[in-house]
Design a protein around this motif. Structure first.
Motif, PDB file in Angstrom:
ATOM      1  N   PRO A 169      -9.213  62.509 -33.819  1.00  0.00           N
ATOM      2  CA  PRO A 169     -10.492  62.878 -34.455  1.00  0.00           C
ATOM      3  C   PRO A 169     -11.351  61.635 -34.680  1.00  0.00           C
ATOM      4  CG  PRO A 169      -8.690  62.972 -36.040  1.00  0.00           C
ATOM      5  CD  PRO A 169      -8.059  62.723 -34.716  1.00  0.00           C
ATOM      6  N   VAL A 170     -12.645  61.818 -34.525  1.00  0.00           N
ATOM      7  CA  VAL A 170     -13.547  60.664 -34.495  1.00  0.00           C
ATOM      8  C   VAL A 170     -13.594  59.937 -35.831  1.00  0.00           C
ATOM      9  CG1 VAL A 170     -15.608  61.995 -35.129  1.00  0.00           C
ATOM     10  CG2 VAL A 170     -15.833  59.920 -33.732  1.00  0.00           C
ATOM     11  N   GLN A 171     -13.624  58.622 -35.760  1.00  0.00           N
ATOM     12  CA  GLN A 171     -13.861  57.761 -36.916  1.00  0.00           C
ATOM     13  C   GLN A 171     -14.478  56.467 -36.408  1.00  0.00           C
ATOM     14  OE1 GLN A 171     -10.135  55.788 -38.554  1.00  0.00           O
ATOM     15  NE2 GLN A 171      -9.189  57.488 -37.446  1.00  0.00           N
ATOM     16  N   GLU A 172     -15.064  55.726 -37.312  1.00  0.00           N
ATOM     17  CA  GLU A 172     -15.727  54.488 -36.927  1.00  0.00           C
ATOM     18  C   GLU A 172     -14.725  53.499 -36.334  1.00  0.00           C
ATOM     19  OE1 GLU A 172     -19.182  52.647 -36.217  1.00  0.00           O
ATOM     20  OE2 GLU A 172     -19.071  54.487 -37.407  1.00  0.00           O
ATOM     21  N   LEU A 173     -15.079  52.902 -35.205  1.00  0.00           N
ATOM     22  CA  LEU A 173     -14.235  51.889 -34.597  1.00  0.00           C
ATOM     23  C   LEU A 173     -14.609  50.512 -35.125  1.00  0.00           C
ATOM     24  CD1 LEU A 173     -14.082  54.297 -32.503  1.00  0.00           C
ATOM     25  CD2 LEU A 173     -13.691  52.541 -30.765  1.00  0.00           C
ATOM     26  N   PRO A 174     -13.618  49.690 -35.500  1.00  0.00           N
ATOM     27  CA  PRO A 174     -13.950  48.316 -35.876  1.00  0.00           C
ATOM     28  C   PRO A 174     -14.525  47.582 -34.670  1.00  0.00           C
ATOM     29  CG  PRO A 174     -11.567  48.607 -35.705  1.00  0.00           C
ATOM     30  CD  PRO A 174     -12.176  49.974 -35.586  1.00  0.00           C
ATOM     31  N   GLY A 175     -15.524  46.749 -34.910  1.00  0.00           N
ATOM     32  CA  GLY A 175     -16.164  46.037 -33.810  1.00  0.00           C
ATOM     33  C   GLY A 175     -15.198  45.194 -33.002  1.00  0.00           C
ATOM     34  N   ILE A 189     -19.504  65.373 -29.012  1.00  0.00           N
ATOM     35  CA  ILE A 189     -19.668  65.241 -30.464  1.00  0.00           C
ATOM     36  C   ILE A 189     -19.207  63.860 -30.911  1.00  0.00           C
ATOM     37  CG2 ILE A 189     -18.906  66.104 -32.713  1.00  0.00           C
ATOM     38  CD1 ILE A 189     -18.694  68.888 -31.401  1.00  0.00           C
ATOM     39  N   GLU A 190     -18.037  63.447 -30.440  1.00  0.00           N
ATOM     40  CA  GLU A 190     -17.496  62.140 -30.804  1.00  0.00           C
ATOM     41  C   GLU A 190     -18.398  61.012 -30.310  1.00  0.00           C
ATOM     42  OE1 GLU A 190     -13.090  64.148 -30.413  1.00  0.00           O
ATOM     43  OE2 GLU A 190     -13.878  62.870 -28.809  1.00  0.00           O
ATOM     44  N   ALA A 191     -18.875  61.134 -29.073  1.00  0.00           N
ATOM     45  CA  ALA A 191     -19.760  60.103 -28.520  1.00  0.00           C
ATOM     46  C   ALA A 191     -21.052  60.008 -29.322  1.00  0.00           C
ATOM     47  CB  ALA A 191     -20.077  60.404 -27.058  1.00  0.00           C
ATOM     48  N   GLY A 192     -21.595  61.165 -29.713  1.00  0.00           N
ATOM     49  CA  GLY A 192     -22.826  61.174 -30.497  1.00  0.00           C
ATOM     50  C   GLY A 192     -22.659  60.500 -31.842  1.00  0.00           C
ATOM     51  N   LEU A 193     -21.521  60.770 -32.495  1.00  0.00           N
ATOM     52  CA  LEU A 193     -21.271  60.159 -33.804  1.00  0.00           C
ATOM     53  C   LEU A 193     -21.039  58.661 -33.693  1.00  0.00           C
ATOM     54  CD1 LEU A 193     -18.997  62.929 -35.361  1.00  0.00           C
ATOM     55  CD2 LEU A 193     -21.297  62.311 -36.101  1.00  0.00           C
ATOM     56  N   LEU A 194     -20.281  58.248 -32.678  1.00  0.00           N
ATOM     57  CA  LEU A 194     -20.007  56.820 -32.509  1.00  0.00           C
ATOM     58  C   LEU A 194     -21.262  56.036 -32.152  1.00  0.00           C
ATOM     59  CD1 LEU A 194     -16.623  56.976 -30.554  1.00  0.00           C
ATOM     60  CD2 LEU A 194     -16.945  56.190 -32.900  1.00  0.00           C
ATOM     61  N   ALA A 195     -22.097  56.631 -31.303  1.00  0.00           N
ATOM     62  CA  ALA A 195     -23.305  55.936 -30.852  1.00  0.00           C
ATOM     63  C   ALA A 195     -24.510  56.202 -31.741  1.00  0.00           C
ATOM     64  CB  ALA A 195     -23.627  56.361 -29.418  1.00  0.00           C
ATOM     65  N   ARG A 196     -24.351  57.165 -32.678  1.00  0.00           N
ATOM     66  CA  ARG A 196     -25.463  57.596 -33.542  1.00  0.00           C
ATOM     67  C   ARG A 196     -26.633  58.120 -32.701  1.00  0.00           C
ATOM     68  NH1 ARG A 196     -23.135  53.221 -36.160  1.00  0.00           N
ATOM     69  NH2 ARG A 196     -22.402  53.674 -38.278  1.00  0.00           N
ATOM     70  N   VAL A 197     -26.267  58.942 -31.728  1.00  0.00           N
ATOM     71  CA  VAL A 197     -27.239  59.587 -30.842  1.00  0.00           C
ATOM     72  C   VAL A 197     -26.930  61.081 -30.823  1.00  0.00           C
ATOM     73  CG1 VAL A 197     -28.038  59.839 -28.453  1.00  0.00           C
ATOM     74  CG2 VAL A 197     -27.543  57.554 -29.373  1.00  0.00           C
ATOM     75  N   GLU A 198     -27.926  61.927 -31.029  1.00  0.00           N
ATOM     76  CA  GLU A 198     -27.718  63.370 -30.936  1.00  0.00           C
ATOM     77  C   GLU A 198     -27.699  63.759 -29.460  1.00  0.00           C
ATOM     78  OE1 GLU A 198     -29.536  67.643 -32.488  1.00  0.00           O
ATOM     79  OE2 GLU A 198     -30.608  65.770 -32.925  1.00  0.00           O
ATOM     80  N   ILE A 199     -26.551  64.227 -28.996  1.00  0.00           N
ATOM     81  CA  ILE A 199     -26.415  64.573 -27.581  1.00  0.00           C
ATOM     82  C   ILE A 199     -26.769  66.039 -27.384  1.00  0.00           C
ATOM     83  CG2 ILE A 199     -24.818  64.762 -25.641  1.00  0.00           C
ATOM     84  CD1 ILE A 199     -23.327  62.363 -26.711  1.00  0.00           C
ATOM     85  N   LYS A 200     -27.873  66.258 -26.664  1.00  0.00           N
ATOM     86  CA  LYS A 200     -28.358  67.610 -26.386  1.00  0.00           C
ATOM     87  C   LYS A 200     -28.208  67.988 -24.916  1.00  0.00           C
ATOM     88  CE  LYS A 200     -31.915  67.316 -30.008  1.00  0.00           C
ATOM     89  NZ  LYS A 200     -33.374  67.365 -30.280  1.00  0.00           N
ATOM     90  N   ASP A 201     -28.168  66.984 -24.052  1.00  0.00           N
ATOM     91  CA  ASP A 201     -28.130  67.215 -22.613  1.00  0.00           C
ATOM     92  C   ASP A 201     -27.574  65.972 -21.929  1.00  0.00           C
ATOM     93  OD1 ASP A 201     -30.203  65.333 -22.780  1.00  0.00           O
ATOM     94  OD2 ASP A 201     -31.756  66.886 -22.679  1.00  0.00           O
TER      95      ASP A 201
END
Length: 307
Positions: A169-175, A189-201
């Motif tokens: 399950p998604v969580q913040e990755l240490p740099g 969903i995970e990619a959107g949360l990690l990148a702080r981008v709303e993925i619509k398409d």
């Protein structure tokens, strides 16, 4: 002969599944049409996938001293998984997952980690690390402590192993973790949360992949469900389409994708071909009930067998 063994470091759970008309909203009680228990856990699902698809799987996990842990041990032996480093916690129970599946095959999952949260860097003794060094790559997820993921990623990278991380399950990755990751495999969903981008398409998925690549990851593969998977690396972005199916249960689809991906990569398949193979295996798994019960075998993936 070059090493082809795949190390999977991750969780083992017992999945307790109910099927209902829909996933209830907060405060709502609904009636289920079915209940069943299946062996699961992201790590275990991925290890079983590797074994069923012909890969050589070394599985490192931790369970409780209970019936679920003993059942998992028997299962891994039956599947032909090398589980010599399946550890047992004397106090904590084995992990469990509570899963609701709706009529469309979509799911909602709550995990109680149990012994999984006690799989720590101190557990990785010299004999275990030596065995890890004999592998070609290591696959991990986030149902075990982040400090363990970080420790193994750093160690594996120092020994020349490829590091594949499924951030679920998604969580913040240490740099400090990003430079050790060869391939990151989030869903949208995970990619959107990690990148702080709303993925619509697809285009917004490409934006998210670009953000993650800029943090030092070598390749990003974003799974997009029925649309397939997007691969991004220094050469650009490519969408690999999915096999069209009518899903009944998506519970382990992401785990099947990851297990199939590393099997193909361990056999030196080009990454695009590996993703096609993984998309096909994952799509087939969605046409079947349960987690490990849904995982196909190699001949089924090649033949496109549904049941």
């Amino acid at each position: 002969m070059p090493a082809r063994k795949i190390a999977i470091v991750g969780s083992t759970n017992m999945d307790m599944v109910v099927k209902a008309e829909r996933i209830p909203v907060p405060g709502e009680t609904t009636l289920a049409s079915q209940f069943f228990m299946n062996p699961g856990g992201k790590g275990a699902n991925q290890a079983v996938t590797v074994a069923r698809l012909g890969g050589d799987a070394l599985f490192i996990t931790k369970v409780g001293n209970d019936v679920f842990g003993r059942q998992a041990s028997r299962l891994f032996d039956e599947e032909g998984i090398d589980s010599r480093f399946m550890l047992e916690d004397p106090e904590l129970p084995s992990g469990v997952a509570l899963i609701t599946v709706d009529k469309e095959g979509e799911n909602s999952i709550v995990v109680s980690q149990g012994a999984n949260k006690a799989l720590l860097p101190d557990d990785f003794t010299q004999p275990l690390l030596h065995e890890l060094e004999q592998c070609k790559m290591v696959l991990m997820q986030f149902e075990i402590p982040m400090e363990t993921v970080h420790f193994i990623a750093r160690y594996a990278a120092s020994k020349g192993l490829k590091v594949i991380i499924n951030p679920a399950p998604v969580q913040e990755l240490p740099g400090s973790l990003y430079p050790y990751i060869d391939i990151l495999t989030p869903n949208k969903i995970e990619a959107g949360l990690l990148a702080r981008v709303e993925i619509k398409d697809t285009e917004t998925a490409k934006t998210a992949a670009g953000v993650l690549l800029a943090r030092g990851i070598k390749k990003v593969i974003i799974t997009l469900g029925a649309e397939g998977a997007l691969i991004g690396d220094e050469s650009g972005m490519t969408l690999i389409p999915a096999l069209k199916v009518s899903p009944v249960d998506t519970t382990a689809a992401g785990d099947v994708f990851n297990g199939a991906l590393v099997v193909a990569l361990a056999n030196d398949k080009p990454v695009a071909d590996a993703i096609r193979f993984a998309c096909r295996a994952a799509a087939i798994s969605t046409t079947r009930q349960g987690a490990q019960a849904s995982i196909p075998y190699y001949n089924e993936v090649i033949a496109g067998v549904m049941r």
